[in-house]
Scaffold this motif. Structure first.
Motif, PDB file in Angstrom:
ATOM      1  N   TYR A 185      40.911  27.838   8.212  1.00 37.88           N
ATOM      2  CA  TYR A 185      40.387  28.365   9.494  1.00 37.88           C
ATOM      3  C   TYR A 185      41.329  29.428   9.617  1.00 37.88           C
ATOM      4  CZ  TYR A 185      40.546  29.294  14.224  1.00 37.88           C
ATOM      5  OH  TYR A 185      40.538  29.900  15.727  1.00 37.88           O
ATOM      6  N   HIS A 186      42.539  29.232   9.688  1.00 45.50           N
ATOM      7  CA  HIS A 186      43.532  30.524  10.132  1.00 45.50           C
ATOM      8  C   HIS A 186      43.363  31.671   9.257  1.00 45.50           C
ATOM      9  CE1 HIS A 186      45.831  28.125  12.984  1.00 45.50           C
ATOM     10  NE2 HIS A 186      45.988  27.126  12.021  1.00 45.50           N
TER      11      HIS A 186
ATOM     12  N   PHE B 181      35.128  25.099  14.192  1.00 46.53           N
ATOM     13  CA  PHE B 181      34.951  25.269  12.769  1.00 46.53           C
ATOM     14  C   PHE B 181      35.346  23.966  12.239  1.00 46.53           C
ATOM     15  CE2 PHE B 181      37.494  26.148   8.818  1.00 46.53           C
ATOM     16  CZ  PHE B 181      36.640  27.278   8.294  1.00 46.53           C
TER      17      PHE B 181
ATOM     18  N   LEU C 173      37.146  28.393  18.781  1.00 45.65           N
ATOM     19  CA  LEU C 173      36.706  28.621  17.281  1.00 45.65           C
ATOM     20  C   LEU C 173      37.212  27.473  16.264  1.00 45.65           C
ATOM     21  CD1 LEU C 173      37.168  32.701  16.990  1.00 45.65           C
ATOM     22  CD2 LEU C 173      35.130  31.492  17.154  1.00 45.65           C
ATOM     23  N   GLU C 174      38.355  27.339  16.628  1.00 44.45           N
ATOM     24  CA  GLU C 174      39.178  26.084  15.957  1.00 44.45           C
ATOM     25  C   GLU C 174      38.448  24.842  15.949  1.00 44.45           C
ATOM     26  OE1 GLU C 174      43.573  24.332  15.059  1.00 44.45           O
ATOM     27  OE2 GLU C 174      42.974  25.148  16.964  1.00 44.45           O
TER      28      GLU C 174
ATOM     29  N   VAL D 289      38.567  37.512  11.550  1.00 42.56           N
ATOM     30  CA  VAL D 289      37.814  37.863  12.921  1.00 42.56           C
ATOM     31  C   VAL D 289      38.855  38.781  13.672  1.00 42.56           C
ATOM     32  CG1 VAL D 289      37.089  36.949  14.822  1.00 42.56           C
ATOM     33  CG2 VAL D 289      36.619  35.653  12.850  1.00 42.56           C
ATOM     34  N   SER D 290      40.233  38.237  13.836  1.00 45.15           N
ATOM     35  CA  SER D 290      40.991  38.967  14.901  1.00 45.15           C
ATOM     36  C   SER D 290      41.072  40.452  14.595  1.00 45.15           C
ATOM     37  CB  SER D 290      42.424  38.311  14.805  1.00 45.15           C
ATOM     38  OG  SER D 290      42.174  37.006  15.108  1.00 45.15           O
TER      39      SER D 290
ATOM     40  N   TYR E 198      40.401  33.036  11.071  1.00 47.63           N
ATOM     41  CA  TYR E 198      40.679  33.776  12.205  1.00 47.63           C
ATOM     42  C   TYR E 198      41.242  35.081  12.206  1.00 47.63           C
ATOM     43  CZ  TYR E 198      42.748  33.997  16.932  1.00 47.63           C
ATOM     44  OH  TYR E 198      42.822  34.387  18.344  1.00 47.63           O
ATOM     45  N   GLN E 199      42.230  35.061  11.113  1.00 41.61           N
ATOM     46  CA  GLN E 199      42.904  36.587  10.787  1.00 41.61           C
ATOM     47  C   GLN E 199      41.798  37.423  10.896  1.00 41.61           C
ATOM     48  OE1 GLN E 199      46.128  37.065  11.553  1.00 41.61           O
ATOM     49  NE2 GLN E 199      46.341  35.057  12.319  1.00 41.61           N
TER      50      GLN E 199
ATOM     51  N   LYS F 111      42.456  35.098  24.264  1.00 37.87           N
ATOM     52  CA  LYS F 111      42.418  34.798  22.834  1.00 37.87           C
ATOM     53  C   LYS F 111      42.585  33.421  22.681  1.00 37.87           C
ATOM     54  CE  LYS F 111      46.715  36.836  21.379  1.00 37.87           C
ATOM     55  NZ  LYS F 111      47.607  37.709  20.509  1.00 37.87           N
ATOM     56  N   LYS F 112      43.875  32.691  23.290  1.00 36.89           N
ATOM     57  CA  LYS F 112      43.875  31.534  23.151  1.00 36.89           C
ATOM     58  C   LYS F 112      42.948  30.507  23.495  1.00 36.89           C
ATOM     59  CE  LYS F 112      48.957  31.758  23.778  1.00 36.89           C
ATOM     60  NZ  LYS F 112      50.181  31.163  24.277  1.00 36.89           N
TER      61      LYS F 112
ATOM     62  N   HIS G 224      40.304  31.327  20.549  1.00 35.51           N
ATOM     63  CA  HIS G 224      41.086  30.375  19.505  1.00 35.51           C
ATOM     64  C   HIS G 224      40.494  28.867  19.376  1.00 35.51           C
ATOM     65  CE1 HIS G 224      43.941  29.221  16.117  1.00 35.51           C
ATOM     66  NE2 HIS G 224      44.479  28.417  17.208  1.00 35.51           N
TER      67      HIS G 224
END
Length: 349
Positions: free
Chosen positions: A335-336, A94, A90-91, A342-343, A339-340, A83-84, A87
């Motif tokens: 973004y965060h 984005f 994606l970051e 999506v998670s 991401y939350q 996932k890192k 991440h």
């Protein structure tokens, strides 16, 4: 929960090092993408300012090595998580895509589907060279950690010596693309720095430990030597390569200095959270020409009185750093939140 908070505060020395390293990167880019593209530094600057310019760049040239050393220092003792890696992908995608679309909307560039797709997959397309190499390094990190865990201190030291002879001696004196060091821009060199950082994490120092202030003095002294060699012999291409032995010594010295610092600051940790975005913003392919060619920043610097030109250069670096940090905070916050969301639908380990 309490111990986790303490750990983050205890590591503020490394977070501060990340912040300083990012400012160093801005300094490097204002020289590489800006000033050096407009003027011939030796003939343009006075002797004093030429030497000062080389000294400042010598101080800053270790930024990328520091980032890799910090990463390797912590990744050595961490468990690989897919996932890192996702991440990171994606970051970067984005940031790159949002910045590109904003530039299209404000008329700074014309929409192009190929560039749009390149922004979406910027980790793989090399939009940001550092991210591409770092991504590959992180993907390999669990296997490198197994290698490191299977050798003793003496074998680890020999591995570092071999890596040094290949990367910082052979490929510094006689570089070629076959080995993959690429002046320190390649994956081979990142892996060497990773293995070096792992040794520091496990055994604390190479050869002999020194007081932290000695490490700091070494950093400044070697930077001075580096700048004098460039000033006297014009060896800029060689001595500003990331795999220069002098650059490695400077990076090791400053890393050890910060490792020995004891800083507890939630504010530093908070500021550090958004410094990576500074790189993603000011190095984005549609922002770079805007920043260094269209805004008139470099023209203003080179039109300045010779006595103030270096100060103005540093001043603009501070402005760019602070402005990009603010933009990074905004994009990063969005973004965060994304991401939350999506998670909650996709679970990765």
């Amino acid at each position: 929960m309490q111990s986790s908070v303490k750990r983050k505060i205890r590591d503020s020395n490394f977070e501060l090092l990340r912040i300083i390293s990012m400012f160093m990167i801005v300094i490097l880019h204002i020289g590489t993408h800006g000033i050096s593209k407009y003027v011939d530094v030796p003939s343009f600057l006075s002797s004093f300012n030429e030497g000062l310019y080389y000294f400042i760049r010598s101080l800053a040239i270790i930024a990328v090595s520091l980032y890799v050393l910090v990463s390797g220092y912590f990744l050595t003792n961490s468990t690989f998580k897919l996932k890192k890696l996702v991440h990171l992908f994606l970051e970067v995608s984005f940031f790159s895509t949002i910045i590109y679309l904003v530039n299209v909307l404000v008329g700074n560039t014309v929409f192009n589907i190929a560039i749009f797709v390149k922004s979406l997959f910027s980790v793989f397309t090399g939009e940001y060279w550092f991210v591409t190499v770092y991504f590959a390094m992180y993907a390999l990190s669990p296997f490198i950690n197994k290698l490191i865990g299977g050798i003793d201190k003496k074998e680890h030291a020999r591995l570092i010596l071999i890596g040094f002879l290949i990367c910082n001696v052979w490929q510094f004196i006689y570089p070629n693309t076959l080995v993959g060091v690429s002046d320190g821009y390649g994956l081979v060199y990142f892996l060497f720095l990773y293995i070096l950082a792992a040794y520091i994490r496990m055994y604390d120092f190479l050869i002999k430990d020194l007081h932290r202030n000695i490490y700091l003095l070494m950093f400044f002294f070697v930077a001075l030597i580096n700048s004098l060699l460039i000033y006297r012999f014009g060896l800029m291409d060689q001595l500003y390569s990331y795999n220069s032995p002098l650059v490695l010594i400077m990076a090791y010295s400053l890393f050890q200095y910060f490792k020995k610092l004891k800083i507890q600051s939630p504010n530093i940790n908070f500021a550090s959270k958004y410094v990576f975005g500074i790189y993603l913003i000011h190095e984005q392919s549609t922002v770079r020409p805007l920043l260094w060619r269209k805004l008139g920043i470099i023209e203003d610097i080179i039109a300045t009185n010779d006595q103030l030109i270096i100060f103005k250069m540093i001043g603009y670096c501070l402005i760019i750093f602070a402005s990009c940090w603010g933009i990074s905070f905004i994009i990063g916050t969005i973004y965060h939140a994304f991401y939350q969301k999506v998670s909650t639908y996709v679970s990765l380990k």
